[in-house]
Scaffold this motif. Structure first.
Motif, PDB file in Angstrom:
ATOM      1  N   PRO A 241      83.987   8.385  -8.849  1.00  0.00           N
ATOM      2  CA  PRO A 241      83.422   8.997  -8.161  1.00  0.00           C
ATOM      3  C   PRO A 241      82.142   9.996  -7.900  1.00  0.00           C
ATOM      4  O   PRO A 241      82.157   9.994  -7.038  1.00  0.00           O
ATOM      5  CB  PRO A 241      85.043  10.156  -8.857  1.00  0.00           C
ATOM      6  N   GLU A 242      81.829   9.613  -9.063  1.00  0.00           N
ATOM      7  CA  GLU A 242      80.532  11.256  -8.889  1.00  0.00           C
ATOM      8  C   GLU A 242      79.016  10.685  -9.253  1.00  0.00           C
ATOM      9  O   GLU A 242      78.018  11.060  -8.934  1.00  0.00           O
ATOM     10  CB  GLU A 242      79.898  11.109 -10.660  1.00  0.00           C
ATOM     11  N   LEU A 243      78.828   9.244  -8.068  1.00  0.00           N
ATOM     12  CA  LEU A 243      77.766   8.577  -7.232  1.00  0.00           C
ATOM     13  C   LEU A 243      77.997   9.071  -6.258  1.00  0.00           C
ATOM     14  O   LEU A 243      78.858   8.344  -5.250  1.00  0.00           O
ATOM     15  CB  LEU A 243      78.327   6.751  -8.023  1.00  0.00           C
ATOM     16  N   ASN A 244      77.010   9.746  -5.932  1.00  0.00           N
ATOM     17  CA  ASN A 244      77.094  10.767  -4.810  1.00  0.00           C
ATOM     18  C   ASN A 244      76.349   9.066  -3.392  1.00  0.00           C
ATOM     19  O   ASN A 244      77.463   9.483  -2.306  1.00  0.00           O
ATOM     20  CB  ASN A 244      75.444  11.230  -4.089  1.00  0.00           C
ATOM     21  N   MET A 245      76.634   8.106  -3.565  1.00  0.00           N
ATOM     22  CA  MET A 245      74.977   6.944  -2.892  1.00  0.00           C
ATOM     23  C   MET A 245      76.773   6.368  -2.504  1.00  0.00           C
ATOM     24  O   MET A 245      76.842   5.737  -0.536  1.00  0.00           O
ATOM     25  CB  MET A 245      74.577   5.819  -3.167  1.00  0.00           C
ATOM     26  N   LEU A 246      78.054   6.650  -2.742  1.00  0.00           N
ATOM     27  CA  LEU A 246      79.024   6.302  -2.177  1.00  0.00           C
ATOM     28  C   LEU A 246      80.166   7.231  -1.679  1.00  0.00           C
ATOM     29  O   LEU A 246      80.961   6.346  -0.695  1.00  0.00           O
ATOM     30  CB  LEU A 246      80.198   5.700  -4.335  1.00  0.00           C
ATOM     31  N   SER A 247      79.541   7.532  -1.586  1.00  0.00           N
ATOM     32  CA  SER A 247      80.078   9.163  -0.213  1.00  0.00           C
ATOM     33  C   SER A 247      81.999   9.173  -0.759  1.00  0.00           C
ATOM     34  O   SER A 247      82.382   9.516   0.183  1.00  0.00           O
ATOM     35  CB  SER A 247      79.923   8.949   0.986  1.00  0.00           C
TER      36      SER A 247
END
Length: 192
Positions: free
Chosen positions: A94-100
């Motif tokens: 969840p904390e990976l912004n690229m995954l939105s």
């Protein structure tokens, strides 16, 4: 004999010994057409050659301190027992912004081959293995980041069928050493 296998976090020390150099001879010069409303133009232009060492930005030994890596997969390529390549696929973090916030997408977080073994199909074999495992994990797309000065990577991802979907001319603006680089985000459909 060259072989590839999936690894766990116990490999991180060895993983980090594999260089991630980009031999830059050309870049994609990105220009806005009509302030961007008319799209962008991409011209591959020659530059004064230099080596960009991406391993200063990616250290597997630091992954766990920064992220929940329970849903990440790690692969390494070996020539007999010598490590010559590595790849990380990050998903459901969840904390990976690229995954939105997407659960159906993963990120090609890192792929590297030591210089002497480049252009021998090892990167393709790593990616093929990662794609198969990503499909089995239920991912529909793989998100891939690279920069306009990594023309070989751009051509590699394009050859895989990835679509260039995002261009950010200011993504690295706060980093002095790479503030003029342009971020490219590619999307590779995995359900084909």
């Amino acid at each position: 004999m060259i072989y590839i296998k999936e690894m766990d976090k116990s490999c991180f020390q060895i993983y980090d010994t594999i260089s991630m150099n980009v031999d830059v001879h050309t870049i994609y010069d990105v220009k806005r057409i009509d302030s961007g409303l008319g799209g962008f133009s991409f011209d591959e232009v020659e530059v004064e050659p230099y080596i960009k060492d991406l391993s200063v930005y990616e250290r597997a030994t630091e992954y766990e301190a920064n992220f929940d890596i329970r849903n990440w997969r790690f692969y390494m390529a070996f020539d007999d027992e010598k490590p010559i390549g590595a790849m990380t696929i990050a998903g459901r973090t969840p904390e990976l912004n690229m995954l939105s916030g997407r659960d159906d997408a993963c990120i090609l977080w890192d792929i590297r081959i030591i210089d002497r073994y480049k252009h021998q199909g090892i990167g393709q074999k790593l990616l093929d293995m990662g794609i198969q495992e990503a499909k089995s994990d239920g991912y529909k797309q793989m998100i891939i980041e690279c920069q306009n000065n990594n023309v070989p990577a751009c051509k590699f991802y394009h050859k895989q069928g990835a679509l260039l979907s995002k261009i950010d001319m200011y993504a690295y603006y706060h980093e002095e050493a790479c503030k003029d680089e342009v971020q490219f985000i590619w999307y590779l459909d995995l359900d084909k």
